[in-house]
Every structure is written in structure tokens, then in C-alpha cells.
Design a protein around this motif. Structure first.
Motif, PDB file in Angstrom:
ATOM      1  N   ALA A  76       9.277 -18.255  -6.719  1.00  0.00           N
ATOM      2  CA  ALA A  76      10.367 -18.917  -6.003  1.00  0.00           C
ATOM      3  C   ALA A  76      10.271 -18.664  -4.506  1.00  0.00           C
ATOM      4  O   ALA A  76      10.483 -19.572  -3.691  1.00  0.00           O
ATOM      5  CB  ALA A  76      11.714 -18.425  -6.530  1.00  0.00           C
ATOM      6  N   ILE A  77       9.932 -17.440  -4.130  1.00  0.00           N
ATOM      7  CA  ILE A  77       9.779 -17.124  -2.713  1.00  0.00           C
ATOM      8  C   ILE A  77       8.584 -17.871  -2.133  1.00  0.00           C
ATOM      9  O   ILE A  77       8.631 -18.385  -1.012  1.00  0.00           O
ATOM     10  CB  ILE A  77       9.623 -15.600  -2.521  1.00  0.00           C
ATOM     11  N   GLY A  78       7.502 -17.939  -2.882  1.00  0.00           N
ATOM     12  CA  GLY A  78       6.330 -18.674  -2.417  1.00  0.00           C
ATOM     13  C   GLY A  78       6.628 -20.146  -2.195  1.00  0.00           C
ATOM     14  O   GLY A  78       6.225 -20.738  -1.195  1.00  0.00           O
ATOM     15  N   LEU A  79       7.382 -20.749  -3.108  1.00  0.00           N
ATOM     16  CA  LEU A  79       7.718 -22.169  -2.985  1.00  0.00           C
ATOM     17  C   LEU A  79       8.654 -22.446  -1.820  1.00  0.00           C
ATOM     18  O   LEU A  79       8.720 -23.577  -1.335  1.00  0.00           O
ATOM     19  CB  LEU A  79       8.349 -22.667  -4.296  1.00  0.00           C
ATOM     20  N   SER A  80       9.370 -21.419  -1.345  1.00  0.00           N
ATOM     21  CA  SER A  80      10.255 -21.631  -0.195  1.00  0.00           C
ATOM     22  C   SER A  80       9.469 -22.009   1.052  1.00  0.00           C
ATOM     23  O   SER A  80      10.031 -22.563   2.007  1.00  0.00           O
ATOM     24  CB  SER A  80      11.099 -20.373   0.072  1.00  0.00           C
ATOM     25  N   HIS A  81       8.167 -21.738   1.068  1.00  0.00           N
ATOM     26  CA  HIS A  81       7.335 -22.141   2.203  1.00  0.00           C
ATOM     27  C   HIS A  81       7.231 -23.660   2.322  1.00  0.00           C
ATOM     28  O   HIS A  81       6.860 -24.176   3.378  1.00  0.00           O
ATOM     29  CB  HIS A  81       5.934 -21.543   2.079  1.00  0.00           C
ATOM     30  N   LEU A  82       7.557 -24.380   1.246  1.00  0.00           N
ATOM     31  CA  LEU A  82       7.517 -25.846   1.302  1.00  0.00           C
ATOM     32  C   LEU A  82       8.576 -26.408   2.243  1.00  0.00           C
ATOM     33  O   LEU A  82       8.512 -27.580   2.615  1.00  0.00           O
ATOM     34  CB  LEU A  82       7.701 -26.421  -0.105  1.00  0.00           C
ATOM     35  N   LEU A  83       9.554 -25.583   2.618  1.00  0.00           N
ATOM     36  CA  LEU A  83      10.569 -26.034   3.570  1.00  0.00           C
ATOM     37  C   LEU A  83       9.962 -26.283   4.946  1.00  0.00           C
ATOM     38  O   LEU A  83      10.603 -26.879   5.809  1.00  0.00           O
ATOM     39  CB  LEU A  83      11.697 -25.006   3.669  1.00  0.00           C
ATOM     40  N   ALA A  84       8.736 -25.825   5.160  1.00  0.00           N
ATOM     41  CA  ALA A  84       8.031 -26.088   6.412  1.00  0.00           C
ATOM     42  C   ALA A  84       7.295 -27.424   6.376  1.00  0.00           C
ATOM     43  O   ALA A  84       6.458 -27.682   7.238  1.00  0.00           O
ATOM     44  CB  ALA A  84       7.050 -24.959   6.706  1.00  0.00           C
ATOM     45  N   LEU A  85       7.602 -28.272   5.403  1.00  0.00           N
ATOM     46  CA  LEU A  85       6.909 -29.555   5.250  1.00  0.00           C
ATOM     47  C   LEU A  85       6.929 -30.422   6.518  1.00  0.00           C
ATOM     48  O   LEU A  85       5.950 -31.112   6.789  1.00  0.00           O
ATOM     49  CB  LEU A  85       7.516 -30.332   4.073  1.00  0.00           C
ATOM     50  N   PRO A  86       8.018 -30.447   7.308  1.00  0.00           N
ATOM     51  CA  PRO A  86       7.985 -31.262   8.536  1.00  0.00           C
ATOM     52  C   PRO A  86       6.819 -30.935   9.452  1.00  0.00           C
ATOM     53  O   PRO A  86       6.335 -31.816  10.172  1.00  0.00           O
ATOM     54  CB  PRO A  86       9.327 -30.938   9.202  1.00  0.00           C
ATOM     55  N   TRP A  87       6.347 -29.700   9.435  1.00  0.00           N
ATOM     56  CA  TRP A  87       5.208 -29.341  10.280  1.00  0.00           C
ATOM     57  C   TRP A  87       3.937 -30.041   9.825  1.00  0.00           C
ATOM     58  O   TRP A  87       3.035 -30.299  10.626  1.00  0.00           O
ATOM     59  CB  TRP A  87       5.003 -27.824  10.267  1.00  0.00           C
ATOM     60  N   ALA A  88       3.851 -30.356   8.539  1.00  0.00           N
ATOM     61  CA  ALA A  88       2.683 -31.068   8.023  1.00  0.00           C
ATOM     62  C   ALA A  88       2.801 -32.575   8.178  1.00  0.00           C
ATOM     63  O   ALA A  88       1.802 -33.285   8.189  1.00  0.00           O
ATOM     64  CB  ALA A  88       2.480 -30.714   6.545  1.00  0.00           C
ATOM     65  N   LEU A  89       4.025 -33.082   8.311  1.00  0.00           N
ATOM     66  CA  LEU A  89       4.247 -34.528   8.368  1.00  0.00           C
ATOM     67  C   LEU A  89       4.496 -35.047   9.781  1.00  0.00           C
ATOM     68  O   LEU A  89       4.675 -36.253   9.974  1.00  0.00           O
ATOM     69  CB  LEU A  89       5.449 -34.902   7.485  1.00  0.00           C
ATOM     70  N   LYS A  90       4.485 -34.175  10.770  1.00  0.00           N
ATOM     71  CA  LYS A  90       4.855 -34.590  12.127  1.00  0.00           C
ATOM     72  C   LYS A  90       3.903 -35.625  12.719  1.00  0.00           C
ATOM     73  O   LYS A  90       4.264 -36.317  13.670  1.00  0.00           O
ATOM     74  CB  LYS A  90       4.937 -33.365  13.040  1.00  0.00           C
ATOM     75  N   PHE A  91       2.694 -35.740  12.164  1.00  0.00           N
ATOM     76  CA  PHE A  91       1.764 -36.753  12.676  1.00  0.00           C
ATOM     77  C   PHE A  91       2.297 -38.167  12.452  1.00  0.00           C
ATOM     78  O   PHE A  91       1.853 -39.109  13.125  1.00  0.00           O
ATOM     79  CB  PHE A  91       0.397 -36.600  11.995  1.00  0.00           C
TER      80      PHE A  91
END
Length: 439
Positions: A76-91
Motif C-alpha cells: 500500500a505504501i509502495g502504491l502511494s507513489h502513483l500519486l506522483a503520476l502528474p510528473w509522468a504526464l506533464k509532457f
């Protein structure tokens, strides 16, 4: 400007000149800000990247520790890193920001100022409740701050590419990584200590106020007017058609993934080793601050002397060794807080050096007229790869144990380093007019 502008270029610098935008793209103007001195440029960029590191450090370093203390599982803690998805989609929205900006406030500054103020406001709003907010509200806030910070990063990266001359990029990226790490340590390690001593509200108030203070330099900066670039070859389309781009982008995916897999479970590893919040804050805030700063500045200075390819190879080897040391500590081969402190220092130095080198190489292949877009496409891939590795880190640690997890991460670091030899082909293998990515 630096002293190198007042003497004939050396043979190595002449090779590095082949990487400049004017050489890579004949007939294209490269706009810098000659009225600003190098120190002023680096100071401005330091404040901007520090601003990004503050909230990101809290959410990626302090939050996993707090969640583990609340009993959340490793996956669950590892999956919380998915909240950083905007950093991958900013292009996706970077091309729009390259073409549209405020005539009054500046193409880049017109985005940076309001976005940083919004981020500070959102952080301060989390301090309004008397007690800690619910996990759902906290995760929503994390996603919101990441969206604002990732969008600000597009404008900041575009400003950095156009602001720095090619001879300033090594130091510029060293300072960039150092400032970002300082922000992460302040937002992560230091804020964790504040939380342990004072609780939720003072922590969030301090975080929001620090972000506002870091906004002052860009508020005082006056960005020169610039014409929007032509509506051609924006976004992924240009990279897809570019010879050799696939190999280069693949390197960006694999080079930092191993380290991200390792550090995705570093905070929970420290908790499970029995360290208190204050111990972790000292380890990340004191040791991490100093070592990360030294590593970033050292890497930024050496990348100019070594060249991009040799720097990536050398720093990649050091990075893999640092991750392997975590496996030795977790296995009990070496034990005790002094060993853990030393390993933490080595890993922060290695990470700072490797990051400075890859960021400098990324700048070299950007088109001047589309700096924000081209850099963002590359940065998004790096974030996507490291974010995916961090998200999977909990499953890896649970299945393999911490020792097996760190060994797997070290092996991935080695693979990424070896791939550097493939991603830097000889110059004759590149189509004429295509940016050279190795000295």
C-alpha cells in the motif's frame, strides 16, 4: 559569465561545443539572458528547484514513514507513489506552455509564480484542521500539489535550458539537483523531526511558509520578452521521427529505475530496523542533506571534465555500489547505526552525481525553441520509470525481503549503466542534424 569565456576553448570543450543547440540545429537562435550573471542565474534556479523539492520531499520521504507507523502494508505504501503520476504526464500539456504565456509576466515566469502560490496555499489549507486530516484527504492533496508542482516544473525546465549557456549547464544541473535535494531534505527529514516534536499543524504551516519564501526570487526576476515558437514538431511526434531517439529514451527509462526501486522502500526499511522518527530525520536531514549536496555539485562539475558518456558510466557504477551496500546492511553482514549512516551518505552522493549527469545530457538534446517540451518529454520518461519502480518496490520487498530487494535493485542499476554504452553510438551513426549525445 564564467572565466572559460575569456580563453581559447580546449580540445575537450570543442568536442562539447558539438552538443550546443546552435551546432545541432543550424539556423536556430539560442536565446539566453546575457544581462544575468552566472551566480544570479544559479541562485534563481536554486530557489525554483528548492520549491519543487519541499512538498515532494514531505510526500515521498516523511509520508511513507508516517504511514508505516500507522500500520499500512508495504504494498500500500509502495502504491502511494502513483500519486506522483502528474510528473509522468506533464509532457501532455508542455507544448501548450511552450507556445502560450503571459506577455506581462513572461512566458515562463507567468506560470511559475501563480503555481507556486497555489501550492503554498494548498499546503497551508491542510494545516486548518486541528488534527491530522484523513488519509483520503491527504492523498487528494498530495495529488493536487504534484499536479501544480509538475506543471511549474515544465516552465522551470524551459527557463533553465534557455537561461544557461552550454558551458554553464554542468554547474547549472549540479546546482539544480542540489537545490532539489535540499528541498526534499527540508520537506522530508526536517519536517519529519518537526512533526515528531510539534505535530501536524506546525509542520504544514512551516512547509507552506518555506515555499512562499522560496517564491521571492522569481517574483523579483524580470523575464525578457520572447516570441512563441512555430507550431511544428511538438511533443512526442518529433521524438518518434528522430533517428536514434528510441535508444536514448530507453536509457532514460532504465538508468535511474534500479535506484528508485531501492529507495522506494528505504524509509520503511529504516522504520522496520527500529529507528525513531528523530533518528530517521537526522539520517535523512543531516547526512542526506550534506551528502546529496556534495554529490550533486561534484557530479555537475565532473560531467564537464569527463564528458557526458564517461560521467554516466562512472556515476552509474558508484550508484549500483551504493545500492549494494544497503543489501549488506539489511543482511546483517555489517550492522549498527554508524554503518547505516555511512551507506546512506554514499547513496546520496551517488544519486546526486548520476542525476546531475543525466540531466545535463538531457539539456543537450533539446531544441532551443521547444526547450520546455523537449526536456519535459525526457523528464516525464524518467519520472514514469522511477515512479513505476517505486510503486513496485513494496511488492519486491515483501516477496524477496529487504536483502533480496536491494540485490535486485543493484542488478538493475548495473543493467542501466551497461546500457549507456548502447545509447551513445558513434557520431557517424547519427543522421546529420541530429543532436550528438556524447562527447
Amino acid at each position: 559569465m564564467s572565466a572559460s569565456h575569456h580563453r581559447p576553448p580546449s580540445e575537450h570543450e570543442q568536442r562539447e561545443d558539438a552538443l550546443t543547440p546552435s551546432a545541432m540545429f543550424p539556423g536556430t537562435s539560442f536565446v539566453t539572458s546575457p544581462h544575468l550573471g552566472t551566480v544570479t542565474k544559479l541562485g534563481l534556479l536554486s530557489s525554483l528547484y528548492l520549491s519543487q523539492g519541499l512538498p515532494f520531499g514531505f510526500f515521498t520521504q516523511a509520508l511513507p514513514v508516517l504511514l508505516r507507523h500507522q500500520g499500512l502494508s508495504l504494498p500500500a505504501i509502495g502504491l502511494s507513489h502513483l500519486l506522483a503520476l502528474p510528473w509522468a504526464l506533464k509532457f501532455l500539456w508542455a507544448p501548450y506552455m511552450d507556445r502560450h504565456g503571459s506577455a506581462r509576466w513572461g512566458l515562463r515566469r507567468g506560470y511559475i509564480l501563480p503555481l507556486q502560490c497555489l501550492s503554498a496555499g494548498l499546503l497551508l489549507s491542510l494545516a486548518l484542521p486541528e488534527t491530522t486530516v484523513s488519509t483520503q484527504v491527504l492523498f487528494a492533496a498530495v495529488l493536487g500539489v504534484n499536479l501544480l508542482a509538475a506543471t511549474q516544473d515544465v516552465a522551470t525546465d524551459g527557463l533553465a535550458v534557455t537561461l544557461l549557456s552550454p558551458s554553464e549547464r554542468g554547474w547549472g544541473n549540479g546546482v539544480q539537483v542540489a537545490a532539489y535535494r535540499v528541498g526534499m531534505i527540508l520537506g522530508g527529514g526536517v519536517m519529519l523531526a518537526v512533526f515528531d516534536a510539534a505535530g501536524w499543524r506546525p509542520t504544514l504551516v512551516a512547509l507552506g511558509l518555506m515555499l512562499l519564501v522560496a517564491t521571492v526570487p522569481v517574483a523579483l526576476y524580470r523575464e525578457p520578452p520572447s516570441e512563441p515558437p512555430p507550431r511544428v514538431s511538438l511533443g512526442l511526434g518529433w521524438w518518434v521521427r528522430r533517428p536514434g531517439a528510441g535508444t536514448w529514451l530507453a536509457l532514460l527509462v532504465v538508468y535511474k529505475a534500479g535506484e528508485a526501486l531501492a529507495t522506494g522502500m528505504l524509509r520503511t526499511f529504516l522504520v522496520d530496523r527500529g529507528l525513531t522518527l528523530t533518528d530517521i530525520a537526522w539520517l535523512l536531514g543531516g547526512v542526506g542533506f550534506t551528502a546529496g549536496l556534495v554529490g550533486a555539485l561534484l557530479g555537475g562539475s565532473l560531467v564537464v571534465k569527463l564528458g557526458r558518456k564517461r560521467a554516466l558510466l562512472l556515476f552509474g557504477v558508484i550508484q549500483a555500489t551504493a545500492v549494494l551496500l544497503y543489501a549488506l546492511v539489511s543482511s546483517g553482514t555489517v550492522s549498527g547505526l554508524p554503518w547505516l549512516t555511512a551507506v546512506c551518505a554514499v547513496e546520496h552522493v551517488a544519486s546526486g552525481m548520476a542525476t546531475a549527469a543525466v540531466f545535463t545530457a538531457m539539456m543537450d538534446v533539446c531544441r532551443p525553441d521547444h526547450a520546455a517540451t523537449d526536456y519535459t518529454v525526457q523528464a516525464s520518461l524518467v519520472v514514469l520509470a522511477t515512479g513505476a519502480a517505486a510503486a513496485l518496490s513494496g511488492f519486491s520487498a515483501q516477496a524477496l525481503g529487504y536483502t533480496g530487494h536491494f540485490l535486485l535493485a543493484a542488478a538493475l542499476c548495473v543493467a542501466g549503466t551497461l546500457f549507456v554504452t548502447v545509447a551513445f553510438p558513434p557520431s557517424h551513426a547519427l543522421t546529420p542534424g541530429t543532436p550528438e549525445v556524447s562527447p
